[in-house]
Every structure is written in structure tokens, then in C-alpha cells.
Design a protein around this motif. Sequence first.
Motif, PDB file in Angstrom:
ATOM      1  N   UNK A 114       0.836  -1.203   0.000  1.00 23.39           N
ATOM      2  CA  UNK A 114       0.000   0.000   0.000  1.00 23.39           C
ATOM      3  C   UNK A 114       0.874   1.257   0.000  1.00 23.39           C
ATOM      4  N   UNK A 115       1.918   1.256   0.806  1.00 23.29           N
ATOM      5  CA  UNK A 115       2.835   2.406   0.855  1.00 23.29           C
ATOM      6  C   UNK A 115       3.525   2.586  -0.488  1.00 23.29           C
ATOM      7  N   UNK A 116       3.966   1.475  -1.068  1.00 23.06           N
ATOM      8  CA  UNK A 116       4.639   1.536  -2.371  1.00 23.06           C
ATOM      9  C   UNK A 116       3.700   2.095  -3.446  1.00 23.06           C
ATOM     10  N   UNK A 117       2.448   1.664  -3.448  1.00 24.04           N
ATOM     11  CA  UNK A 117       1.479   2.161  -4.431  1.00 24.04           C
ATOM     12  C   UNK A 117       1.231   3.649  -4.240  1.00 24.04           C
ATOM     13  N   UNK A 118       1.177   4.094  -3.003  1.00 22.28           N
ATOM     14  CA  UNK A 118       0.953   5.511  -2.721  1.00 22.28           C
ATOM     15  C   UNK A 118       2.154   6.344  -3.164  1.00 22.28           C
ATOM     16  N   UNK A 119       3.351   5.883  -2.815  1.00 22.12           N
ATOM     17  CA  UNK A 119       4.565   6.644  -3.165  1.00 22.12           C
ATOM     18  C   UNK A 119       4.808   6.705  -4.662  1.00 22.12           C
TER      19      UNK A 119
ATOM     20  N   UNK B 103       2.502   6.851  -6.869  1.00 22.93           N
ATOM     21  CA  UNK B 103       1.411   7.571  -7.510  1.00 22.93           C
ATOM     22  C   UNK B 103       0.350   6.653  -8.076  1.00 22.93           C
ATOM     23  N   UNK B 104       0.517   5.349  -7.876  1.00 19.16           N
ATOM     24  CA  UNK B 104      -0.451   4.373  -8.361  1.00 19.16           C
ATOM     25  C   UNK B 104      -1.769   4.465  -7.591  1.00 19.16           C
ATOM     26  N   UNK B 105      -1.687   4.913  -6.328  1.00 22.67           N
ATOM     27  CA  UNK B 105      -2.889   5.019  -5.492  1.00 22.67           C
ATOM     28  C   UNK B 105      -2.800   6.276  -4.636  1.00 22.67           C
ATOM     29  N   UNK B 106      -3.953   6.862  -4.347  1.00 28.37           N
ATOM     30  CA  UNK B 106      -3.999   7.977  -3.403  1.00 28.37           C
ATOM     31  C   UNK B 106      -3.823   7.404  -1.991  1.00 28.37           C
ATOM     32  N   UNK B 107      -3.601   8.271  -1.023  1.00 28.98           N
ATOM     33  CA  UNK B 107      -3.480   7.814   0.363  1.00 28.98           C
ATOM     34  C   UNK B 107      -4.764   7.101   0.785  1.00 28.98           C
ATOM     35  N   UNK B 108      -5.915   7.661   0.440  1.00 31.78           N
ATOM     36  CA  UNK B 108      -7.190   7.039   0.801  1.00 31.78           C
ATOM     37  C   UNK B 108      -7.327   5.649   0.179  1.00 31.78           C
ATOM     38  N   UNK B 109      -6.989   5.521  -1.097  1.00 30.95           N
ATOM     39  CA  UNK B 109      -7.099   4.229  -1.773  1.00 30.95           C
ATOM     40  C   UNK B 109      -6.133   3.212  -1.170  1.00 30.95           C
ATOM     41  N   UNK B 110      -4.918   3.646  -0.841  1.00 27.06           N
ATOM     42  CA  UNK B 110      -3.928   2.745  -0.251  1.00 27.06           C
ATOM     43  C   UNK B 110      -4.378   2.259   1.125  1.00 27.06           C
ATOM     44  N   UNK B 111      -4.939   3.170   1.920  1.00 25.09           N
ATOM     45  CA  UNK B 111      -5.435   2.792   3.251  1.00 25.09           C
ATOM     46  C   UNK B 111      -6.608   1.829   3.119  1.00 25.09           C
ATOM     47  N   UNK B 112      -7.534   2.121   2.245  1.00 22.15           N
ATOM     48  CA  UNK B 112      -8.687   1.251   2.043  1.00 22.15           C
ATOM     49  C   UNK B 112      -8.251  -0.135   1.583  1.00 22.15           C
ATOM     50  N   UNK B 113      -7.340  -0.178   0.637  1.00 25.58           N
ATOM     51  CA  UNK B 113      -6.827  -1.457   0.127  1.00 25.58           C
ATOM     52  C   UNK B 113      -6.185  -2.264   1.256  1.00 25.58           C
ATOM     53  N   UNK B 114      -5.332  -1.622   2.052  1.00 17.84           N
ATOM     54  CA  UNK B 114      -4.654  -2.316   3.148  1.00 17.84           C
ATOM     55  C   UNK B 114      -5.657  -2.797   4.199  1.00 17.84           C
ATOM     56  N   UNK B 115      -6.639  -1.970   4.507  1.00 18.78           N
ATOM     57  CA  UNK B 115      -7.633  -2.352   5.523  1.00 18.78           C
ATOM     58  C   UNK B 115      -8.458  -3.554   5.069  1.00 18.78           C
ATOM     59  N   UNK B 116      -8.936  -3.502   3.845  1.00 21.99           N
ATOM     60  CA  UNK B 116      -9.772  -4.589   3.331  1.00 21.99           C
ATOM     61  C   UNK B 116      -8.980  -5.887   3.240  1.00 21.99           C
ATOM     62  N   UNK B 117      -7.787  -5.808   2.680  1.00 26.91           N
ATOM     63  CA  UNK B 117      -6.994  -7.031   2.525  1.00 26.91           C
ATOM     64  C   UNK B 117      -6.490  -7.552   3.861  1.00 26.91           C
ATOM     65  N   UNK B 118      -6.173  -6.650   4.790  1.00 24.11           N
ATOM     66  CA  UNK B 118      -5.776  -7.080   6.131  1.00 24.11           C
ATOM     67  C   UNK B 118      -6.916  -7.783   6.835  1.00 24.11           C
ATOM     68  N   UNK B 119      -8.134  -7.235   6.728  1.00 23.07           N
ATOM     69  CA  UNK B 119      -9.302  -7.866   7.333  1.00 23.07           C
ATOM     70  C   UNK B 119      -9.529  -9.242   6.720  1.00 23.07           C
TER      71      UNK B 119
END
Length: 64
Positions: free
Chosen positions: A9-14, A16-32
Motif C-alpha cells: 500500500x505504501x509503495x502504491x501511494x509513493x 502515484x499508483x494510489x492515493x493515500x485514501x485508496x492505499x489505506x482502504x486497500x490495506x484495511x480490506x486485505x488485512x481484514x
Amino acid sequence: MLKLIIENAIKAMRSGEATAEAAILHAAVHGWYEGHIQGEDACPGCDFRGGLPKQQGPGHPRRA
């Protein structure tokens, strides 16, 4: 697994592949989801869905 999800998620955000919101959402969903899978592996046949343990029977075995 959670560490890998967060690193991706951090790599995607850095990059530019994902916004901070998208990276957080992706990490939260996949972590859950990974936690859900691990829980199923640890307790085959369980059907616990988040009710308070005191409202459940001993353990969480599926009842026929």
C-alpha cells in the motif's frame, strides 16, 4: 502477511499508483480478509460472527 499488505500500500501511494485514501482502504480490506482466512483455518466449522462471547455458547462450534 499484514506487513506485506502495508508495504504494498505504501509503495502504491509513493509511486502515484494510489492515493493515500485508496492505499489505506486497500490495506484495511486485505488485512481484514487475511485475518478472516486465518480465523477459518484456526477454527474449522466455526460460525462466530461477532456477537458478544457471553451471548454465545461455549466456543463457537457450528450447530446442526
